[in-house]
Design an enzyme around this catalytic site. Structure first.
Site, PDB file in Angstrom:
ATOM      1  CD  GLN A 144      -2.400  -1.003   2.806  1.00 31.41           C
ATOM      2  OE1 GLN A 144      -3.593  -0.705   2.725  1.00 31.41           O
ATOM      3  NE2 GLN A 144      -2.011  -1.675   3.525  1.00 31.41           N
ATOM      4  CG  HIS A 162      -3.047   2.214  -2.227  1.00 29.80           C
ATOM      5  ND1 HIS A 162      -2.959   2.176  -0.563  1.00 29.80           N
ATOM      6  CD2 HIS A 162      -4.032   1.331  -2.726  1.00 29.80           C
ATOM      7  CE1 HIS A 162      -3.979   1.194  -0.125  1.00 29.80           C
ATOM      8  NE2 HIS A 162      -4.455   0.965  -1.272  1.00 29.80           N
ATOM      9  CB  THR A 233      -1.475  -2.726   6.818  1.00 29.79           C
ATOM     10  OG1 THR A 233      -2.750  -2.024   6.618  1.00 29.79           O
ATOM     11  CG2 THR A 233      -1.613  -4.404   6.814  1.00 29.79           C
TER      12      THR A 233
HETATM   13  C1  BV8 Z   1     -11.959   1.867  -3.742  1.00 29.99           C
HETATM   14  C2  BV8 Z   1      -2.457   6.640  -1.369  1.00 29.99           C
HETATM   15  C3  BV8 Z   1     -13.672   1.274  -5.466  1.00 29.99           C
HETATM   16  C4  BV8 Z   1      -2.409   8.106  -1.103  1.00 29.99           C
HETATM   17  C5  BV8 Z   1      -4.179   5.415  -0.076  1.00 29.99           C
HETATM   18  C6  BV8 Z   1     -16.645   5.508   0.304  1.00 29.99           C
HETATM   19  C7  BV8 Z   1     -16.324   6.099  -1.236  1.00 29.99           C
HETATM   20  C8  BV8 Z   1     -15.509   5.288  -2.114  1.00 29.99           C
HETATM   21  C9  BV8 Z   1     -14.579   4.249  -1.414  1.00 29.99           C
HETATM   22  C10 BV8 Z   1     -15.088   3.837  -0.276  1.00 29.99           C
HETATM   23  C11 BV8 Z   1     -15.908   4.655   0.717  1.00 29.99           C
HETATM   24  N1  BV8 Z   1     -16.029   4.164   1.817  1.00 29.99           N
HETATM   25  C12 BV8 Z   1     -15.199   3.161   2.037  1.00 29.99           C
HETATM   26  C13 BV8 Z   1     -14.468   3.091   0.855  1.00 29.99           C
HETATM   27  C14 BV8 Z   1     -13.543   2.372   0.284  1.00 29.99           C
HETATM   28  C15 BV8 Z   1     -12.001   3.008   0.761  1.00 29.99           C
HETATM   29  C16 BV8 Z   1     -11.785   2.672   2.101  1.00 29.99           C
HETATM   30  O1  BV8 Z   1     -11.213   1.720   2.394  1.00 29.99           O
HETATM   31  N2  BV8 Z   1     -11.739   3.543   3.109  1.00 29.99           N
HETATM   32  C17 BV8 Z   1     -11.466   3.269   4.489  1.00 29.99           C
HETATM   33  C18 BV8 Z   1     -10.849   4.450   5.220  1.00 29.99           C
HETATM   34  C19 BV8 Z   1     -12.522   2.696   5.080  1.00 29.99           C
HETATM   35  N3  BV8 Z   1     -11.379   2.494  -0.383  1.00 29.99           N
HETATM   36  C20 BV8 Z   1     -10.922   3.124  -1.329  1.00 29.99           C
HETATM   37  O2  BV8 Z   1     -11.484   4.203  -1.719  1.00 29.99           O
HETATM   38  C21 BV8 Z   1     -10.410   2.516  -2.467  1.00 29.99           C
HETATM   39  N4  BV8 Z   1     -10.757   2.531  -3.630  1.00 29.99           N
HETATM   40  O3  BV8 Z   1     -12.471   1.471  -2.915  1.00 29.99           O
HETATM   41  O4  BV8 Z   1     -12.351   1.975  -5.196  1.00 29.99           O
HETATM   42  C22 BV8 Z   1     -14.785   2.492  -5.262  1.00 29.99           C
HETATM   43  C23 BV8 Z   1     -14.641   3.670  -5.978  1.00 29.99           C
HETATM   44  C24 BV8 Z   1     -15.548   4.430  -5.704  1.00 29.99           C
HETATM   45  C25 BV8 Z   1     -16.569   4.310  -4.771  1.00 29.99           C
HETATM   46  C26 BV8 Z   1     -16.666   2.918  -4.039  1.00 29.99           C
HETATM   47  C27 BV8 Z   1     -15.614   2.103  -4.309  1.00 29.99           C
HETATM   48  C28 BV8 Z   1      -8.708   3.344  -2.590  1.00 29.99           C
HETATM   49  C29 BV8 Z   1      -8.107   3.183  -1.194  1.00 29.99           C
HETATM   50  C30 BV8 Z   1      -6.563   3.785  -1.490  1.00 29.99           C
HETATM   51  C31 BV8 Z   1      -6.381   5.007  -0.824  1.00 29.99           C
HETATM   52  N5  BV8 Z   1      -5.058   5.658  -0.871  1.00 29.99           N
HETATM   53  N6  BV8 Z   1      -3.032   5.735  -0.134  1.00 29.99           N
HETATM   54  C32 BV8 Z   1      -1.403   8.532  -0.185  1.00 29.99           C
HETATM   55  O5  BV8 Z   1      -0.735   7.598   0.461  1.00 29.99           O
HETATM   56  O6  BV8 Z   1      -1.593   9.602   0.027  1.00 29.99           O
HETATM   57  S1  BV8 Z   1      -4.392   4.361   1.403  1.00 29.99           S
HETATM   58  C33 BV8 Z   1      -3.473   4.896   2.632  1.00 29.99           C
HETATM   59  O7  BV8 Z   1      -3.916   4.097   3.787  1.00 29.99           O
HETATM   60  C34 BV8 Z   1      -1.993   4.390   2.410  1.00 29.99           C
HETATM   61  O8  BV8 Z   1      -1.885   3.825   1.348  1.00 29.99           O
HETATM   62  C35 BV8 Z   1      -1.652   3.407   3.689  1.00 29.99           C
HETATM   63  O9  BV8 Z   1      -0.846   2.695   3.260  1.00 29.99           O
HETATM   64  C36 BV8 Z   1      -3.167   3.040   3.561  1.00 29.99           C
HETATM   65  C37 BV8 Z   1      -3.572   1.985   4.616  1.00 29.99           C
HETATM   66  O10 BV8 Z   1      -3.101   2.469   5.892  1.00 29.99           O
HETATM   67  P1  BV8 Z   1      -1.610   1.734   6.482  1.00 29.99           P
HETATM   68  O11 BV8 Z   1      -0.870   1.647   5.246  1.00 29.99           O
HETATM   69  O12 BV8 Z   1      -2.344   0.603   7.139  1.00 29.99           O
HETATM   70  O13 BV8 Z   1      -1.151   2.910   7.437  1.00 29.99           O
HETATM   71  P2  BV8 Z   1      -1.748   3.071   8.559  1.00 29.99           P
HETATM   72  O14 BV8 Z   1      -1.047   4.407   9.366  1.00 29.99           O
HETATM   73  O15 BV8 Z   1      -3.190   3.029   8.732  1.00 29.99           O
HETATM   74  O16 BV8 Z   1      -1.636   1.866   9.842  1.00 29.99           O
HETATM   75  C38 BV8 Z   1       0.110   1.538   9.927  1.00 29.99           C
HETATM   76  C39 BV8 Z   1      -0.093   0.338  10.812  1.00 29.99           C
HETATM   77  O17 BV8 Z   1       1.317   0.069  11.073  1.00 29.99           O
HETATM   78  C40 BV8 Z   1      -0.541   0.479  12.225  1.00 29.99           C
HETATM   79  O18 BV8 Z   1      -1.305  -0.411  12.568  1.00 29.99           O
HETATM   80  C41 BV8 Z   1       0.696   0.641  13.252  1.00 29.99           C
HETATM   81  O19 BV8 Z   1       0.398  -0.028  14.473  1.00 29.99           O
HETATM   82  C42 BV8 Z   1       1.706  -0.237  12.535  1.00 29.99           C
HETATM   83  N7  BV8 Z   1       3.033   0.026  12.732  1.00 29.99           N
HETATM   84  C43 BV8 Z   1       3.585   1.319  12.920  1.00 29.99           C
HETATM   85  N8  BV8 Z   1       5.005   1.134  12.904  1.00 29.99           N
HETATM   86  C44 BV8 Z   1       5.233  -0.096  12.622  1.00 29.99           C
HETATM   87  C45 BV8 Z   1       4.056  -0.924  12.588  1.00 29.99           C
HETATM   88  N9  BV8 Z   1       3.706  -2.207  12.436  1.00 29.99           N
HETATM   89  C46 BV8 Z   1       5.208  -2.681  12.318  1.00 29.99           C
HETATM   90  N10 BV8 Z   1       6.236  -2.131  12.594  1.00 29.99           N
HETATM   91  C47 BV8 Z   1       6.382  -0.880  12.548  1.00 29.99           C
HETATM   92  N11 BV8 Z   1       7.596  -0.301  12.836  1.00 29.99           N
END
Ligand code: BV8
Length: 290
Positions: A144, A162, A233
């Site tokens: 991602q 992504h 993630t």
């Molecule tokens: C889609 C690029 C079909 C940009 C990113 C309403 C309308 C439209 C869609 C939706 C909607 N409601 C829900 C959705 C689906 C939506 C979605 O999932 N929303 C979520 C918030 C509920 N998804 C989409 O929109 C996707 N497209 O569905 O298309 C569609 C189309 C139209 C209409 C309907 C459907 C597109 C999703 C992609 C978005 N773009 N990134 C940018 O980066 O600026 S997502 C973004 O979140 C990043 O890519 C990131 O990687 C990703 C996930 O987050 P994580 O990577 O997990 O990062 P996070 O900080 O959250 O967590 C880090 C974890 O690591 C933590 O748990 C932490 O504890 C842990 N950690 C920290 N340090 C360490 C560690 N673990 C181990 N070691 C360490 N050292």
């Protein structure tokens, strides 16, 4: 005290050595069967390269410290974004509302990621891919993350779910351009080098479809993998978060490595709490019997 490159990481939880060995045994069985390992990584995998996680991005104190670490000329501008929700910025609506702010944010992230280095977790995943290929198996990594640190660490098969911070496209012609210059882009949105048209980053924003070829590759990997690994993630963004669930439903052996519990944790075979840069090398060491 472990040497963290990313500020504000919590102290390491105790290492579950038996679980490390169970994970290594599951991977060893997969390799001995010439099977496929599918991997999804998130921002946590790059945290120890000094790149704040996506949701942690605006833990302002940590990020200001990280920005100062970089002596980034834009560091003083960080509060410009700190009052914005990254999810609001990472959308077509956010870009339409303020293309300058959004492209400044991506350029700031682009430059900090250019300066970042792969961490031991990235290197361990590249080694795992080599072990899989040597055994006659396969290793498909889906990230991602948009920082290309997996590719820079030596992983050969990396699917960018992504998109990438380094690829930008002309808003009118859709022509893509690699922007690898470490200097600030200077004009926001930046002009395409050939047409002068404004460009946006080739990242997948919320509400945008993932590249169809990547979705197809992920669906194939989910259906064919013996072992599935979810690393660093929060497992809340779909469709990426759904891949591990689908693999588990199919009977794949699912291993999660994450600092904190996620919605996935209850449905995986092994969930390891801790830093990926610490735990992944331990799994590889157990795998190599060293
Ligand atoms: C889609 C690029 C079909 C940009 C990113 C309403 C309308 C439209 C869609 C939706 C909607 N409601 C829900 C959705 C689906 C939506 C979605 O999932 N929303 C979520 C918030 C509920 N998804 C989409 O929109 C996707 N497209 O569905 O298309 C569609 C189309 C139209 C209409 C309907 C459907 C597109 C999703 C992609 C978005 N773009 N990134 C940018 O980066 O600026 S997502 C973004 O979140 C990043 O890519 C990131 O990687 C990703 C996930 O987050 P994580 O990577 O997990 O990062 P996070 O900080 O959250 O967590 C880090 C974890 O690591 C933590 O748990 C932490 O504890 C842990 N950690 C920290 N340090 C360490 C560690 N673990 C181990 N070691 C360490 N050292």
């Amino acid at each position: 005290m472990p040497d963290h490159t990313a500020p504000n990481l919590p102290p390491d939880p105790p290492i579950d050595e038996p679980a490390i060995h169970r994970a290594a045994e599951a991977i060893r069985r997969c390799l001995d069967d010439r099977g496929t390992i599918a991997i999804v990584t998130g921002a946590g995998c790059s945290a120890e390269s000094g790149i704040p996680t996506f949701r942690g991005f605006f833990a302002a104190a940590g990020n200001e410290a990280a920005a100062r670490l970089d002596n980034d000329p834009d560091a003083v501008e960080l509060p410009l974004w700190a009052n914005n929700d990254p999810i609001a910025l990472a959308t077509p609506q956010g870009f339409a509302r303020d293309p300058e702010l959004v492209t400044r944010w991506y350029d700031w992230r682009r430059r900090r990621c250019l300066k970042a280095k792969p961490n031991p977790g990235h290197l361990a995943l590249a080694e795992l891919e080599r072990l899989a290929h040597t055994a006659g198996g396969d290793c498909e990594l889906f990230t991602q993350n948009i920082d290309r640190l997996h590719q820079r660490s030596g992983s050969q098969t990396v699917h960018e779910l992504h998109g990438s911070l380094y690829r930008w496209r002309d808003l009118h012609t859709n022509e893509e351009h690699e922007l690898l210059n470490p200097e600030p882009l200077g004009t926001y949105p930046p002009p395409a080098p050939d047409t002068g048209n404004p460009m946006r980053p080739c990242v997948v924003w919320f509400g945008e479809m993932l590249p169809p070829e990547v979705i197809r590759a992920a669906e194939h990997a989910v259906q064919s993998c013996t072992v599935f690994m979810s690393i660093g993630t929060s497992a809340v963004v779909y469709p990426a978060a759904g891949f591990a669930e689908a693999a588990a439903d199919r009977g794949a052996f699912v291993i999660e490595i994450n600092l904190e519990p996620t919605p996935l944790s209850a449905s995986v075979d092994i969930t390891l709490r801790g830093r990926s840069a610490l735990l992944l090398p331990k799994i590889i060491a157990a795998l190599n019997g060293t």
